[in-house]
Design a protein around this motif. Structure first.
Motif, mmCIF file in Angstrom:
data_model
loop_
_atom_site.group_PDB
_atom_site.id
_atom_site.type_symbol
_atom_site.label_atom_id
_atom_site.label_comp_id
_atom_site.label_asym_id
_atom_site.label_seq_id
_atom_site.Cartn_x
_atom_site.Cartn_y
_atom_site.Cartn_z
ATOM 1 N N THR A 94 7.602 37.105 53.859
ATOM 2 C CA THR A 94 7.449 36.191 52.736
ATOM 3 C C THR A 94 7.588 36.956 51.428
ATOM 4 O O THR A 94 7.441 38.178 51.381
ATOM 5 N N THR A 95 7.890 36.200 50.384
ATOM 6 C CA THR A 95 7.796 36.697 49.017
ATOM 7 C C THR A 95 6.742 35.804 48.354
ATOM 8 O O THR A 95 6.107 35.002 49.035
ATOM 9 N N LEU A 148 8.794 32.365 48.758
ATOM 10 C CA LEU A 148 9.688 32.046 49.871
ATOM 11 C C LEU A 148 9.154 32.528 51.207
ATOM 12 O O LEU A 148 8.526 33.580 51.296
ATOM 13 N N ALA A 149 9.452 31.751 52.245
ATOM 14 C CA ALA A 149 9.258 32.194 53.627
ATOM 15 C C ALA A 149 10.645 32.585 54.133
ATOM 16 O O ALA A 149 11.615 31.858 53.916
ATOM 17 N N ILE A 150 10.754 33.731 54.792
ATOM 18 C CA ILE A 150 12.036 34.211 55.304
ATOM 19 C C ILE A 150 11.952 34.207 56.824
ATOM 20 O O ILE A 150 11.041 34.793 57.408
ATOM 21 N N SER A 151 12.909 33.538 57.450
ATOM 22 C CA SER A 151 12.901 33.408 58.909
ATOM 23 C C SER A 151 13.697 34.535 59.551
ATOM 24 O O SER A 151 14.432 35.263 58.877
ATOM 25 N N ARG A 172 17.251 34.595 58.970
ATOM 26 C CA ARG A 172 17.546 35.026 57.601
ATOM 27 C C ARG A 172 17.715 33.890 56.605
ATOM 28 O O ARG A 172 18.303 34.059 55.551
ATOM 29 N N GLN A 173 17.198 32.730 56.941
ATOM 30 C CA GLN A 173 17.166 31.653 55.950
ATOM 31 C C GLN A 173 15.940 31.839 55.083
ATOM 32 O O GLN A 173 14.955 32.442 55.487
ATOM 33 N N ARG A 174 16.014 31.291 53.898
ATOM 34 C CA ARG A 174 14.885 31.344 52.967
ATOM 35 C C ARG A 174 14.427 29.919 52.696
ATOM 36 O O ARG A 174 15.248 29.038 52.479
ATOM 37 N N ARG A 202 11.432 27.499 50.532
ATOM 38 C CA ARG A 202 10.372 27.440 49.533
ATOM 39 C C ARG A 202 9.049 27.251 50.260
ATOM 40 O O ARG A 202 8.918 26.399 51.136
ATOM 41 N N CYS A 210 16.835 32.092 65.283
ATOM 42 C CA CYS A 210 15.622 32.908 65.121
ATOM 43 C C CYS A 210 15.274 33.600 66.440
ATOM 44 O O CYS A 210 14.944 34.788 66.459
ATOM 45 N N GLN A 226 21.378 22.295 50.981
ATOM 46 C CA GLN A 226 21.996 23.587 51.270
ATOM 47 C C GLN A 226 23.514 23.438 51.400
ATOM 48 O O GLN A 226 24.270 24.297 50.937
#
Length: 166
Positions: free
Chosen positions: A43-44, A47-50, A53-55, A57, A84, A113
């Motif tokens: 995460t940032t 953002l959650a990062i899977s 590699r998708q991001r 909110r 994933c 997207q």
């Protein structure tokens, strides 16, 4: 060991950062046919990062139970993201390589997207058309544009297939 950051609005299932966490779009955030349960890679602040590699909110997603079984207090998982699962299975191996810095994602799950990817490619095509009109032919640039166009074509076919299944 770094403390586990959970997706907001979620119940922490463990303080163990080695435990796999699943998340999905909240009901109503996207059309139902766009919802998949993803495996959290990181995460940032926003953002959650899977693992695919998708991001996402953070305010649009929720932690969910693993697809193979329920966890008390967590929403049931929707359909699993196979990208994933594959990326996670090959983590740390030579097969796990970061994709090129292509701007068009390989996987597009929501109409927003897809619109964004189409507009990005439209812009890139327009820029290249300007270069070609002044006889500036760069084979490396053309190769990158071709790869980006092929990437969008694959994502568009997959997106259409998903939309047809709803």
């Amino acid at each position: 060991m770094q403390q586990r950051r959970t997706v907001p609005g979620a119940l922490a299932t463990s303080g163990n950062s080695d435990q796999l966490q699943y998340f999905q779009y909240r009901r109503g955030a996207v059309p139902e046919w766009c919802r998949f349960s993803h495996m959290l890679r990181g995460t940032t602040d926003s953002l959650a990062i899977s693992w695919c590699r998708q991001r996402f909110r953070l305010d649009a997603v929720e932690e969910c139970a693993p697809p193979d079984g329920g966890t008390p207090g967590l929403p049931e998982a929707v359909q699993s993201c196979t990208d994933c699962m594959v990326s996670f299975a090959f983590r740390g191996s030579e097969r796990e390589v970061l994709p090129d810095a292509a701007e068009i994602p390989a996987r597009i799950d929501t109409p927003e997207q897809m619109v964004s990817a189409m507009r990005l490619l439209e812009h890139d095509l327009g820029c290249e058309a300007e270069q070609l009109s002044v006889d500036d032919v760069d084979t490396e640039r053309l190769g990158c544009l071709a790869a980006e166009t092929e990437q969008l074509a694959r994502a568009l076919r997959r997106f259409g297939w998903l939309a047809d299944r709803r």
